[in-house]
Design an enzyme around this catalytic site. Structure first.
Site, PDB file in Angstrom:
ATOM      1  N   HIS A 187     118.999  42.766   4.930  1.00 55.50           N
ATOM      2  CA  HIS A 187     119.312  41.364   4.649  1.00 55.50           C
ATOM      3  C   HIS A 187     118.761  40.985   3.279  1.00 55.50           C
ATOM      4  O   HIS A 187     117.640  41.375   2.922  1.00 55.50           O
ATOM      5  CB  HIS A 187     118.690  40.452   5.713  1.00 55.50           C
TER       6      HIS A 187
ATOM      7  N   ASP B 204     116.168  48.048   8.541  1.00 50.69           N
ATOM      8  CA  ASP B 204     117.392  47.732   9.280  1.00 50.69           C
ATOM      9  C   ASP B 204     118.677  48.148   8.557  1.00 50.69           C
ATOM     10  O   ASP B 204     119.771  47.796   8.996  1.00 50.69           O
ATOM     11  CB  ASP B 204     117.451  46.244   9.655  1.00 50.69           C
TER      12      ASP B 204
ATOM     13  N   ASP C 121     115.322  45.868   2.579  1.00 53.84           N
ATOM     14  CA  ASP C 121     115.803  45.360   3.865  1.00 53.84           C
ATOM     15  C   ASP C 121     117.318  45.198   3.796  1.00 53.84           C
ATOM     16  O   ASP C 121     117.885  44.963   2.728  1.00 53.84           O
ATOM     17  CB  ASP C 121     115.148  44.009   4.139  1.00 53.84           C
TER      18      ASP C 121
ATOM     19  N   HIS D 157     112.300  36.054   4.072  1.00 56.58           N
ATOM     20  CA  HIS D 157     113.236  34.912   4.049  1.00 56.58           C
ATOM     21  C   HIS D 157     112.508  33.574   3.855  1.00 56.58           C
ATOM     22  O   HIS D 157     113.167  32.530   3.758  1.00 56.58           O
ATOM     23  CB  HIS D 157     114.034  34.845   5.351  1.00 56.58           C
TER      24      HIS D 157
END
Length: 443
Positions: free
Chosen positions: A151, A238, A149, A110
């Protein structure tokens, strides 16, 4: 099994956490370490452990523009995490290993090009620092990053958005239902790199079936077309059905089969916060798959497949998404020419960025000079405001690796003009061609 072993770098950062109760805390890889030791993986000839090295500030400045600088924003753990990824990749490029897995933290996907603080648990982008180090020291050019991931990897996307030599593919839980809210199909790359950012937003509840359908029909054919020098897997765990921060339904077997099909040169750990129920099994499954060893016995104790059934609604959505991306990919060259013609001499966009871990709000304006001879000069004007930092303004110029003389001249003129305005606290020229980082003001 490959004739060469899998390189494994393990840096759990047991002394680093965002806070004692934060999901990104010391014990995140505790059970993974126990599982690796209990299974005796480090005793296998097919797996060779490497120690992490320390990334340098120069490695970070090749990617990031830190405000007030990158050094005050990081800890030694960040340098070791990035250095661990570099050590893993170097073992592959030296020919000592067939593939490598950097099980390191803190994570990084991120973290964007301009860094005012920490967002999404990330301060520096581990994979981007590694990639630019490898480009500088090993001469690789074309790189594919497959971000698995849950996200959206918005930081990696931001850093490579104008780089046609980097294919960034992210499949993730739809941003309309999960942090950071981005990652729509329409985010597809700047005009010179149109089609090299590939976002595949999947609905909550997607299972192994949907993940592998997308992998087989979209991602693997794209990689075959792009022909990268290296494939990097941003390996977030995740998407697992037990993860407390998301809503997907992937199993350890699903992840291991993904690693087997992807054949990434290097995998780098990103997120994953089901510390006890998922991470030990997912990570061991990936290690075995990347080492070319059997992984079919790696099964979570609480897995009940009857509860992991993909609905007809999700099946229809994924079928449509695959058709959409197959069409975009087939027509990408034609579409790129159209976008460049429409942009003219300059392409501009505005962004609003929130640093959830630091309480900072940033507004950013990007201006890309469209050049027929190189990737074009990028100008970034950023203003950030937060309780701890007050108001910070920075102007950055990024000169690409293949920068032509006209773009180099235009970029330096823009930086000098920004300095004369006396509006910015920092004016930076990040010159990737000459591998320099120059701060014209530095206050």
């Amino acid at each position: 099994m490959s004739a060469k072993p899998l390189g494994l770098v393990f840096f759990p950062a047991f002394d680093w956490a965002i806070s004692p109760t934060h999901p990104e805390r010391q014990e995140r890889l505790l059970y993974t370490r126990d599982q690796i030791v209990e299974e005796g993986l480090l005793d296998l000839s097919a797996i060779r452990e490497y120690k992490p090295k320390l990334a340098t500030l120069r490695d970070l400045q090749r990617v990031h523009i830190g405000v007030p600088g990158i050094e005050p924003l990081i800890t030694d753990a960040h340098l070791i995490s990035a250095g661990g990824a570099i050590a893993a990749a170097e073992s592959v490029l030296r020919g000592e290993t067939a593939h490598a897995f950097a099980l390191v933290r803190p994570p990084g996907h991120h973290a964007m090009r301009v860094v005012h603080g920490t967002r999404g648990f990330c301060t520096i982008n581990i994979e981007a620092v590694m990639i630019e180090h490898l480009r500088q020291h090993y001469g690789i050019r074309r790189v594919a990053v497959v971000d698995t991931d849950v996200h959206h990897g918005d930081g990696t996307q931001d850093i490579f958005y104008h780089d046609p030599d980097t294919l960034f593919i992210s499949f993730h839980q739809d941003g309309r239902t999960l942090y950071p809210g981005s990652g729509a199909v329409e985010e597809i790359g700047g005009p010179k790199a149109w089609g090299t950012t590939v976002n595949i937003p999947l609905p909550p509840g997607t299972t192994d079936e949907g993940l592998h359908q997308v992998l087989d029909a979209v991602i693997l054919p794209m990689l075959a077309d792009f022909q990268p020098d290296m494939i990097i897997n941003s390996a977030g765990q995740d998407n697992h059905y037990s993860d407390p921060l998301a809503n997907m339904a992937i199993t350890a077997q699903g992840y291991a089969r993904l690693a087997e099909k992807l054949q990434a040169d290097v995998a780098v750990l990103e997120g994953g916060y089901s510390i006890e129920e998922a991470l030990p099994y997912v990570n061991v499954g990936i290690i075995l798959a990347m080492a070319g060893l059997p992984y079919h016995r790696v099964v979570e104790p609480d897995r009940h497949l009857q509860n992991l059934v993909q609905t007809d609604r999700i099946n229809r959505y994924i079928d449509q998404l695959i058709k959409q991306w197959q069409g975009l990919w087939k027509n990408r060259d034609h579409m790129r020419q159209q976008v460049m013609q429409q942009a003219g001499d300059y392409w501009r966009r505005s962004k609003s960025i929130y640093y959830d871990d630091s309480g900072i709000r940033e507004s950013q304006q990007e201006t890309l000079r469209i050049c027929p001879d190189c990737h074009g000069t990028l100008q970034i004007a950023s203003q950030a405001e937060g309780h701890d930092i007050g108001i910070k303004r920075v102007f950055g110029v990024v000169l690409p690796r293949d920068c032509c003389p006209r773009c180099a001249h235009a970029g330096r003129d823009a930086a000098l003009a920004a300095k004369k305005q006396n509006h910015y606290g920092i004016v930076v020229i990040q010159d990737r061609q000459n591998d320099t980082y120059e701060n014209l003001i530095g206050r």
